[in-house]
Structure formats: C-alpha cells, structure tokens
Write a protein that holds these residues in place. Structure first.
Motif, PDB file in Angstrom:
ATOM      1  N   ASN A  23       0.829  -1.205   0.000  1.00  0.00           N
ATOM      2  CA  ASN A  23       0.000   0.000   0.000  1.00  0.00           C
ATOM      3  C   ASN A  23       0.863   1.254   0.000  1.00  0.00           C
ATOM      4  O   ASN A  23       0.603   2.206  -0.748  1.00  0.00           O
ATOM      5  N   ASP A  24       1.902   1.257   0.832  1.00  0.00           N
ATOM      6  CA  ASP A  24       2.811   2.400   0.883  1.00  0.00           C
ATOM      7  C   ASP A  24       3.509   2.590  -0.460  1.00  0.00           C
ATOM      8  O   ASP A  24       3.699   3.719  -0.928  1.00  0.00           O
ATOM      9  N   VAL A  27       0.831   4.047  -2.961  1.00  0.00           N
ATOM     10  CA  VAL A  27       0.401   5.409  -2.640  1.00  0.00           C
ATOM     11  C   VAL A  27       1.551   6.413  -2.766  1.00  0.00           C
ATOM     12  O   VAL A  27       1.398   7.468  -3.394  1.00  0.00           O
ATOM     13  N   SER A  28       2.703   6.105  -2.176  1.00  0.00           N
ATOM     14  CA  SER A  28       3.804   7.066  -2.198  1.00  0.00           C
ATOM     15  C   SER A  28       4.333   7.278  -3.609  1.00  0.00           C
ATOM     16  O   SER A  28       4.599   8.414  -4.023  1.00  0.00           O
ATOM     17  N   SER A  31       1.771   9.136  -5.694  1.00  0.00           N
ATOM     18  CA  SER A  31       1.708  10.516  -5.219  1.00  0.00           C
ATOM     19  C   SER A  31       2.888  11.326  -5.737  1.00  0.00           C
ATOM     20  O   SER A  31       2.735  12.488  -6.143  1.00  0.00           O
ATOM     21  N   LEU A 185      -4.875  -0.491  -5.859  1.00  0.00           N
ATOM     22  CA  LEU A 185      -5.296  -0.430  -4.459  1.00  0.00           C
ATOM     23  C   LEU A 185      -6.563  -1.252  -4.215  1.00  0.00           C
ATOM     24  O   LEU A 185      -6.694  -1.904  -3.182  1.00  0.00           O
ATOM     25  N   VAL A 207      -9.019   1.543   1.921  1.00  0.00           N
ATOM     26  CA  VAL A 207      -7.727   1.769   1.291  1.00  0.00           C
ATOM     27  C   VAL A 207      -7.853   2.755   0.136  1.00  0.00           C
ATOM     28  O   VAL A 207      -6.959   3.586  -0.090  1.00  0.00           O
ATOM     29  N   SER A 208      -8.969   2.735  -0.581  1.00  0.00           N
ATOM     30  CA  SER A 208      -9.154   3.629  -1.723  1.00  0.00           C
ATOM     31  C   SER A 208      -9.360   5.074  -1.271  1.00  0.00           C
ATOM     32  O   SER A 208      -8.802   6.005  -1.865  1.00  0.00           O
ATOM     33  N   TRP A 210      -8.485   6.746   1.639  1.00  0.00           N
ATOM     34  CA  TRP A 210      -7.329   7.433   2.201  1.00  0.00           C
ATOM     35  C   TRP A 210      -6.205   7.586   1.181  1.00  0.00           C
ATOM     36  O   TRP A 210      -5.478   8.590   1.189  1.00  0.00           O
ATOM     37  N   SER A 211      -6.069   6.639   0.287  1.00  0.00           N
ATOM     38  CA  SER A 211      -5.021   6.726  -0.726  1.00  0.00           C
ATOM     39  C   SER A 211      -5.330   7.811  -1.746  1.00  0.00           C
ATOM     40  O   SER A 211      -4.424   8.510  -2.206  1.00  0.00           O
ATOM     41  N   SER A 212      -6.594   7.958  -2.092  1.00  0.00           N
ATOM     42  CA  SER A 212      -6.966   9.010  -3.039  1.00  0.00           C
ATOM     43  C   SER A 212      -6.707  10.390  -2.444  1.00  0.00           C
ATOM     44  O   SER A 212      -6.312  11.322  -3.158  1.00  0.00           O
ATOM     45  N   ALA A 214      -4.257  11.101  -0.403  1.00  0.00           N
ATOM     46  CA  ALA A 214      -2.812  11.309  -0.483  1.00  0.00           C
ATOM     47  C   ALA A 214      -2.396  11.755  -1.878  1.00  0.00           C
ATOM     48  O   ALA A 214      -1.584  12.677  -2.045  1.00  0.00           O
TER      49      ALA A 214
END
Length: 229
Positions: A23-24, A27-28, A31, A185, A207-208, A210-212, A214
């Motif tokens: 996940n990290d 997302v990272s 981003s 994700l 997960v979708s 909070w990731s969106s 970011a």
C-alpha cells in the motif's frame, strides 16, 4: 497428536507487513508521480522521480522495519531474561502467579494450580512467556525477515503505478497514474481482505479513500509549486 489446525489470525503479522508495504509503495509512488506531473515535469523527470522514490521508499521501509522489529526483539529478550531470573530466584512464587492468571481466566483454583504445575514442569519459561508476557511463536520478532519482506512488498506495490510511466512514452497523464494506482489499491484491498477473512467491501473502501486523499494532496502541491516557480 500435533496441532495442525490453521487459523487466519496466525498470518496477521505477515499480512500486515505485506499490505502496509504494498500500500505504501502504491500510494507514495503514485503521489510522487502525480505531484511531478502536476508541477509540469517532463517524462524523464517523472520517471526519474518515480525510480528514486521506489529505491528510497524500499530502503526506508527496510530500515524502519528492521530497527522497529529489532527493538521489539531486544525488549522480548530482556523480558525473558528477567522472567528466567525470577524463576530461578522464586519458582514457587512464579507458580502462584501463573495459577492466579488461570484463575482470572476462569479456572477454579484447584484446576488452575494443576495446570500451572504441569506447564511449568514441562517448560516454565515458555509458560510464563506465553501467559504472563504474551510472547508467542506468532508474535516473536524477526528483524531481518521483516525488513526484507517490507522492502519487497513496497517495491512490488510501487512498480504498479510506475509501470504507467515506464511502459508508455510521451507526456504522462495524471489520470492514467491515478487510474492505475486506484485499480492496484482495489485489488490489494480485496486480496488482503480475502487472505485475512475480513469484509472485502470495507477493506477496498478504506484503502481507496485514504489513498486518493494522499494522491490529491500531492497533485495539489505540485500544481501550486508550478505556479510559484
């Protein structure tokens, strides 16, 4: 007879590390890519930033996990050493302590003492480690394994959004990065929920969402930066 029954909770620590790392990574990396694209970066700049983010993120995950789990391992060793000293100095007192634990869990005093005597005769330190300290075979810290697993899962996750830049030449589209990341994700959330026996829909939404946020924050930062430079 051995105890061969498998429970999903026994995979919780491994699953947590895998999901957190992947996940990290997704997302990272997405981003970073979104922020650089929003800031007007060229294809090569976006690709370079993405690759640097993957390497830095994997090393950071490995280092952080190794240090964290090593600290946990040190704490466990110190606790076991202290418990062993207490057993050496006051075995009877430790037996009373273990008996009290079993009484608190619902056994009558006579049965609780019988269980404590039997377990301490078999392996006194292990009995106290499990029932007094909460240290079990599932929770025992393994720093190197945790570091390698976290770094590997991070890179596996990071390569998914990065592939949207590597495999397609020309201008990079923010929408393409976002769609690739969100699909990754959703898949990750569904797989982790299935593996852990948790509700799939709840995991995917969590997960979708909070990731969106970011990715949106990174895109906004890149866009603002491009207007002030």
């Amino acid at each position: 007879m051995g105890h061969d029954e498998s429970h999903k909770i026994s995979r919780s620590s491994v699953l947590r590390a895998a999901v957190m790392g992947a996940n990290d990574g997704i997302v990272s990396t997405s981003s970073i890519l979104t922020g650089v694209v929003a800031g007007g970066g060229s294809h090569n700049s976006v690709l370079l930033a993405g690759i640097a983010g993957v390497v830095a993120g994997a090393m950071s995950m490995a280092t952080g996990e190794y240090v964290s789990v090593s600290s946990q391992a040190d704490t466990e060793r110190a606790a076991l050493a202290e418990e062993q000293r207490e057993l050496d100095q006051n075995f009877t007192g430790e037996m009373h302590e273990l008996t009290a634990i079993y009484v608190h869990r619902g056994l009558n005093p006579a049965l609780a003492r019988q269980v404590a005597v039997a377990l301490m005769k078999h392996d006194a330190l292990n009995a106290h480690a499990r029932d007094e300290l909460g240290i079990t075979e599932f929770s025992t810290a393994r720093p190197l394994m945790a570091a390698l697993f976290s770094a590997g899962s991070f890179m596996a996750g990071a390569l998914l959004p990065l592939s949207s830049v590597i495999l397609i030449s020309g201008p990079v589209s923010i929408m393409r990065i976002v769609i690739t990341a969100m699909l990754s994700l959703v898949l990750l959330g569904a797989l982790s929920a299935k593996a852990g026996g948790a509700p799939v829909f709840r995991s995917v939404i969590r997960v979708s969402f909070w990731s969106s946020l970011a990715m949106a924050a990174s895109g906004l930062t890149g866009s603002l930066f491009s207007h002030f430079t």
